[in-house]
Design an enzyme around this catalytic site. Structure first.
Site, mmCIF file in Angstrom:
data_model
loop_
_atom_site.group_PDB
_atom_site.id
_atom_site.type_symbol
_atom_site.label_atom_id
_atom_site.label_comp_id
_atom_site.label_asym_id
_atom_site.label_seq_id
_atom_site.Cartn_x
_atom_site.Cartn_y
_atom_site.Cartn_z
ATOM 1 N N GLN A 142 -2.864 -12.359 7.317
ATOM 2 C CA GLN A 142 -3.033 -12.031 5.899
ATOM 3 C C GLN A 142 -2.290 -13.041 5.019
ATOM 4 O OE1 GLN A 142 -2.713 -7.905 4.240
ATOM 5 N NE2 GLN A 142 -0.653 -8.546 3.719
ATOM 6 N N MET A 185 8.825 -3.160 11.761
ATOM 7 C CA MET A 185 8.687 -1.964 10.915
ATOM 8 C C MET A 185 7.283 -1.888 10.348
ATOM 9 S SD MET A 185 12.225 -1.610 8.922
ATOM 10 C CE MET A 185 13.747 -1.484 9.854
ATOM 11 N N ALA A 223 4.047 3.914 0.949
ATOM 12 C CA ALA A 223 4.784 4.380 2.138
ATOM 13 C C ALA A 223 5.896 3.379 2.439
ATOM 14 C CB ALA A 223 3.845 4.563 3.331
ATOM 15 N N LYS A 238 4.892 -10.258 8.987
ATOM 16 C CA LYS A 238 4.383 -9.258 9.938
ATOM 17 C C LYS A 238 2.862 -9.301 9.958
ATOM 18 C CE LYS A 238 3.335 -4.895 10.820
ATOM 19 N NZ LYS A 238 2.584 -4.049 9.932
ATOM 20 N N HIS A 270 9.340 -3.343 3.469
ATOM 21 C CA HIS A 270 8.922 -3.576 2.080
ATOM 22 C C HIS A 270 10.147 -3.871 1.205
ATOM 23 C CE1 HIS A 270 5.591 -0.748 3.438
ATOM 24 N NE2 HIS A 270 4.921 -1.804 3.046
ATOM 25 N N MET A 310 0.844 -1.202 0.000
ATOM 26 C CA MET A 310 0.000 0.000 0.000
ATOM 27 C C MET A 310 0.879 1.253 0.000
ATOM 28 S SD MET A 310 -3.413 -0.913 2.066
ATOM 29 C CE MET A 310 -2.792 -0.732 3.718
HETATM 30 P P1 AMP Z 1 1.504 -2.923 3.473
HETATM 31 O O1 AMP Z 1 2.045 -1.876 2.561
HETATM 32 O O2 AMP Z 1 1.530 -2.529 4.920
HETATM 33 O O3 AMP Z 1 0.183 -3.481 3.013
HETATM 34 O O4 AMP Z 1 2.523 -4.120 3.383
HETATM 35 C C1 AMP Z 1 2.869 -4.682 2.145
HETATM 36 C C2 AMP Z 1 3.611 -5.961 2.383
HETATM 37 O O5 AMP Z 1 4.780 -5.692 3.144
HETATM 38 C C3 AMP Z 1 2.791 -6.976 3.202
HETATM 39 O O6 AMP Z 1 3.010 -8.271 2.670
HETATM 40 C C4 AMP Z 1 3.372 -6.837 4.569
HETATM 41 O O7 AMP Z 1 3.244 -7.996 5.355
HETATM 42 C C5 AMP Z 1 4.819 -6.549 4.252
HETATM 43 N N1 AMP Z 1 5.491 -5.892 5.373
HETATM 44 C C6 AMP Z 1 5.101 -4.759 6.011
HETATM 45 N N2 AMP Z 1 5.935 -4.494 7.035
HETATM 46 C C7 AMP Z 1 6.861 -5.491 7.044
HETATM 47 C C8 AMP Z 1 7.996 -5.798 7.864
HETATM 48 N N3 AMP Z 1 8.325 -5.026 8.902
HETATM 49 N N4 AMP Z 1 8.720 -6.895 7.580
HETATM 50 C C9 AMP Z 1 8.372 -7.704 6.532
HETATM 51 N N5 AMP Z 1 7.325 -7.466 5.725
HETATM 52 C C10 AMP Z 1 6.583 -6.377 5.974
#
Ligand code: AMP
Length: 307
Positions: free
Chosen positions: A157, A188, A36, A153, A41, A34
């Site tokens: 999901q 993170m 940011a 994390k 990521h 998403m």
């Molecule tokens: P998001 O942008 O928050 O939807 O996350 C996108 C992807 O990045 C998802 O698969 C999350 O699980 C992964 N993600 C977010 N934070 C972390 C992290 N600290 N370590 C590993 N993967 C992450």
């Protein structure tokens, strides 16, 4: 300096790009996000590069996984910064569709994954995983990658995505990537930026408590007892707990009594305005290795005032 990733904004553009790579025999990875983008990521993109020749990073803040009272409008957006970070991580393309490219006015389909979507985050966010499952299904069918990577994390999901890919026979390998943490253990997350300095100092206690509890559970401590201590330690540190649970590692069914097989300890807790989630594996050990766990102090000395 890495090459600037190709920027695509609609399904036709994405399909054309991916089809060209496929014709030249390339293996393709998708990393749905998403935006940011932070180092967590980027760890997914790095893992993707180990599994594929070309990596597409999708950036789409999906409205259907947010409830009306949640932070869809306030969710951080920084497309230029994200593209620069994707470039540093050597992504081949950024797929950043507009709302109309994802959801037409007539859009009427919802993917609902029973079982793994229930409880944990699904209890306090009842429509969240249907929103996630629907958008992930769309992204997978739009990009048709060989592999797609998701972070541990967001463990529930990851299990929802694994279930839907198996159930719908989507020909993609789902790869889970371990959680990337700050030096003090905090997972993170884009939402960490919204913690006050005082809350930021307390936030890593969540992971510290999970690790200590997982260790106790692995040594044979009774689940109810361990969780009761965890709940009280978290409250003492200043967290408002949403859930703290032990689940079977793949199907996410609740585990009671003692941990006897692969299991995961998962939590969600509020610190001020921010909801943090985290989870750790419970790694069973030989009970002869260590003395039984007693009560121990794991919360550290931090506490957020006024919680
Ligand atoms: P998001 O942008 O928050 O939807 O996350 C996108 C992807 O990045 C998802 O698969 C999350 O699980 C992964 N993600 C977010 N934070 C972390 C992290 N600290 N370590 C590993 N993967 C992450």
């Amino acid at each position: 300096m890495a090459k600037r990733p190709e920027i695509v904004r609609d399904v036709a553009g994405l399909r054309k790009l991916v089809a060209g790579w496929r014709r030249s025999g390339r293996r393709i990875a998708l990393v749905p996000t998403m935006g940011a983008l932070h180092d967590g990521h980027l760890a997914l993109i790095a893992a993707a590069r180990r599994h594929a020749d070309r990596v597409v990073v999708s950036i789409f803040v999906n409205p259907t996984q947010f409830a009306p009272h949640e932070d869809f409008d306030a969710y951080p957006r920084d497309e230029a910064g994200d593209i620069a970070r994707a470039q540093t991580a050597k992504a081949s393309a950024v797929y950043a569709p507009g709302m109309a490219a994802m959801y037409s006015d007539a859009f009427a389909t919802r993917i609902d994954v029973a079982g793994v979507s229930q409880g944990l985050c699904g209890a306090s966010r009842p429509h969240h995983f249907a929103g996630v499952a629907t958008v992930v299904t769309k992204l997978l069918l739009q990009a048709l990658p060989d592999v797609a990577l998701f972070g541990e994390k967001d463990y529930q999901q990851l299990m929802v995505v694994r279930r839907l890919v198996a159930d719908l026979d989507i020909p993609v390998d789902i790869i889970g990537v371990p959680t990337l943490r700050e030096a003090d253990g905090l997972a993170m997350s884009s939402r960490n930026a919204r913690l006050t300095p005082e809350e930021r100092a307390v936030a890593p206690v969540l992971h510290r408590i999970l690790e200590a509890l997982a260790d106790d559970l692995a040594r044979g401590r009774v689940i109810d007892e361990a969780l009761a201590q965890g709940r009280s330690d978290l409250a003492l540190a200043g967290f408002r707990l949403d859930y703290l649970e032990v689940r079977e590692a793949v199907g996410l069914t609740p585990v009671e009594g003692l941990v006897a097989g692969p299991a995961r300890l998962l939590a969600a807790a509020h610190l001020g305005r921010v909801r943090l989630i985290d989870n750790v594996p419970v790694r069973l050990r030989n009970p002869q290795d260590d003395p039984p766990a007693g009560r121990r102090q794991v919360a550290g000395g931090f506490r957020v005032g006024g919680q």
